[in-house]
Design a protein around this motif. Structure first.
Motif, PDB file in Angstrom:
ATOM      1  N   MET A 180      19.757  39.166 -24.599  1.00 18.00           N
ATOM      2  CA  MET A 180      19.193  38.126 -23.749  1.00 18.00           C
ATOM      3  C   MET A 180      18.017  38.666 -22.949  1.00 18.00           C
ATOM      4  N   PHE A 181      18.151  39.883 -22.445  1.00 13.65           N
ATOM      5  CA  PHE A 181      17.061  40.507 -21.693  1.00 13.65           C
ATOM      6  C   PHE A 181      15.821  40.652 -22.579  1.00 13.65           C
ATOM      7  N   THR A 182      16.001  41.100 -23.808  1.00 15.38           N
ATOM      8  CA  THR A 182      14.887  41.266 -24.739  1.00 15.38           C
ATOM      9  C   THR A 182      14.289  39.914 -25.112  1.00 15.38           C
ATOM     10  N   PHE A 183      15.145  38.912 -25.294  1.00 18.38           N
ATOM     11  CA  PHE A 183      14.670  37.554 -25.579  1.00 18.38           C
ATOM     12  C   PHE A 183      13.757  37.051 -24.467  1.00 18.38           C
ATOM     13  N   LEU A 184      14.145  37.269 -23.217  1.00 15.00           N
ATOM     14  CA  LEU A 184      13.334  36.834 -22.082  1.00 15.00           C
ATOM     15  C   LEU A 184      12.000  37.574 -22.036  1.00 15.00           C
ATOM     16  N   LEU A 185      12.009  38.857 -22.399  1.00 15.39           N
ATOM     17  CA  LEU A 185      10.762  39.614 -22.473  1.00 15.39           C
ATOM     18  C   LEU A 185       9.830  39.010 -23.522  1.00 15.39           C
ATOM     19  N   CYS A 186      10.390  38.632 -24.668  1.00 15.62           N
ATOM     20  CA  CYS A 186       9.583  38.012 -25.732  1.00 15.62           C
ATOM     21  C   CYS A 186       9.021  36.668 -25.292  1.00 15.62           C
ATOM     22  N   VAL A 187       9.840  35.876 -24.634  1.00 15.23           N
ATOM     23  CA  VAL A 187       9.386  34.572 -24.133  1.00 15.23           C
ATOM     24  C   VAL A 187       8.257  34.771 -23.128  1.00 15.23           C
ATOM     25  N   GLY A 188       8.418  35.746 -22.245  1.00 15.26           N
ATOM     26  CA  GLY A 188       7.376  36.034 -21.272  1.00 15.26           C
ATOM     27  C   GLY A 188       6.056  36.399 -21.929  1.00 15.26           C
TER      28      GLY A 188
END
Length: 353
Positions: A180-188
């Protein structure tokens, strides 16, 4: 599958392929020609992403195998700084004066000369007085060094994130957290690319917005340390997925999303293949860091000397000559600087409990 990194693997060859991709892209800039691209990105950009994927995987493994902060930072310092120090001193005081349009006296007395040594402290400085002034890609002595402060910052950030999310447990709960943390980084990063493409924030000589582009890839490398995802790796599936990726129009949001999903899967399917065909390549001397340090400067030098001698050298020949020279210099760096530094590092670690 968790034991794969303890046996033979394809890490060395993938790092060398990534280094060649970076050189191929940089050579196009340096020669003033069109940059080779793949999946909508310059090949050099994809090469850097491979380095960060592999870096995230290996650095997290290093921390999990020995979570002593002192021992960890000693290993990171001894890996990065000895070869960087030697590179900066050689280029600043020996090679660059020979290539400068200034006289030796003018060069050494120029106040900008010593400023280049800030690179030793991971503060990117790209030019030296009179060096490569009239190249197609002017004044840049080494355009690769901007990634070093990014990587070193991640050396510090990653252990904190690993500890926070309990990655050491390798359970489903920690996998969900880090994913989830990595997903949020990608979205950012997607938001930044499509809504704030010109945003720039410079900290310590580094554009942190550009640097952020690499951060999600580092954390994707951590995700692939989990047995739960390693069990899904398959080189044949990765080839099919890459072919499908090539069918998506360049520059679209869908292409970027699929690149995030497919490219790491392909890299680790190859790196952690069951029977690694390239496992013994570059096993005796790991030269990828030396290639990273010296390639850009050598490529600029080849183009500069070609122009000075009135030789019309093509992109292909420039790249070929640069690769040979860079590999030789990188091998010397590995044997004379990096490997002795690693032996010293082991002696230091033996004294740290």
């Amino acid at each position: 599958m968790e034991e794969k990194t303890k046996r033979e693997n394809n890490f060395n060859i993938i790092r060398m392929v990534a280094a060649l991709m970076v050189m191929a892209g940089h050579m196009a800039y340096i020669c003033g020609t069109t940059v080779p691209s793949l999946f909508g990105e310059g090949v050099h950009a994809l090469g850097v992403k491979i380095f960060f994927l592999v870096g995230g995987f290996l650095i997290s493994k290093s921390w999990l195998s020995d979570s002593s902060p002192i021992r960890y930072i000693v290993k990171r310092i001894m890996r990065i700084f000895p070869a960087l120090l030697v590179y900066c001193l050689l280029v600043t005081f020996i090679f660059a004066p020979l290539l400068s349009t200034l006289s030796a006296k003018e060069y050494y007395l120029n106040s900008a000369t010593l400023v280049y040594l800030k690179n030793i402290l991971l503060y990117p400085i790209y030019s030296l007085p009179g060096v490569f002034e009239f190249n197609p890609y002017p004044n840049a002595v080494n355009g690769s060094l901007w990634t070093l402060p990014v990587e070193f910052a991640l050396y510090i950030i990653v252990p904190a994130v690993i500890t926070l999310f309990g990655v050491c447990k390798k359970d489903k709960k920690s996998f969900r957290y880090i994913s989830m943390f990595t997903f949020l980084l990608c979205v950012g990063q997607l938001i930044r690319l499509y809504f704030f493409p010109t945003l720039r924030i410079v900290v310590y000589g580094t554009d942190v917005i550009t640097a952020y582009d690499l951060v999600p890839w580092y954390f994707m490398g951590i995700i692939y340390t989990y047995p739960i995802i390693q069990k899904k790796l398959n080189i044949q599936v990765s080839i099919v997925l890459l072919l499908l990726l090539s069918c998506i129009p360049n520059g679209t949001v869908l292409e970027r999303i699929m690149l995030y999903l497919i490219f790491p899967y392909m890299v680790f399917s190859f790196v952690l293949a069951e029977k690694p065909f390239f496992a013994r390549m570059f096993k005796k001397h790991e030269i990828s860091y030396g290639v990273y340090l010296y390639s850009f400067f050598i490529q600029q030098s080849v183009v500069y000397l070609g122009k000075k001698l009135n030789m019309n050298i093509s992109y292909t020949w420039c790249l070929g000559i640069s690769v040979v020279l860079t590999f030789v210099v990188a091998l010397i760096s590995a044997k004379v600087v990096e490997e002795p530094a690693q032996r010293l590092c082991r002696r230091i670690l033996n004294r740290i409990k």
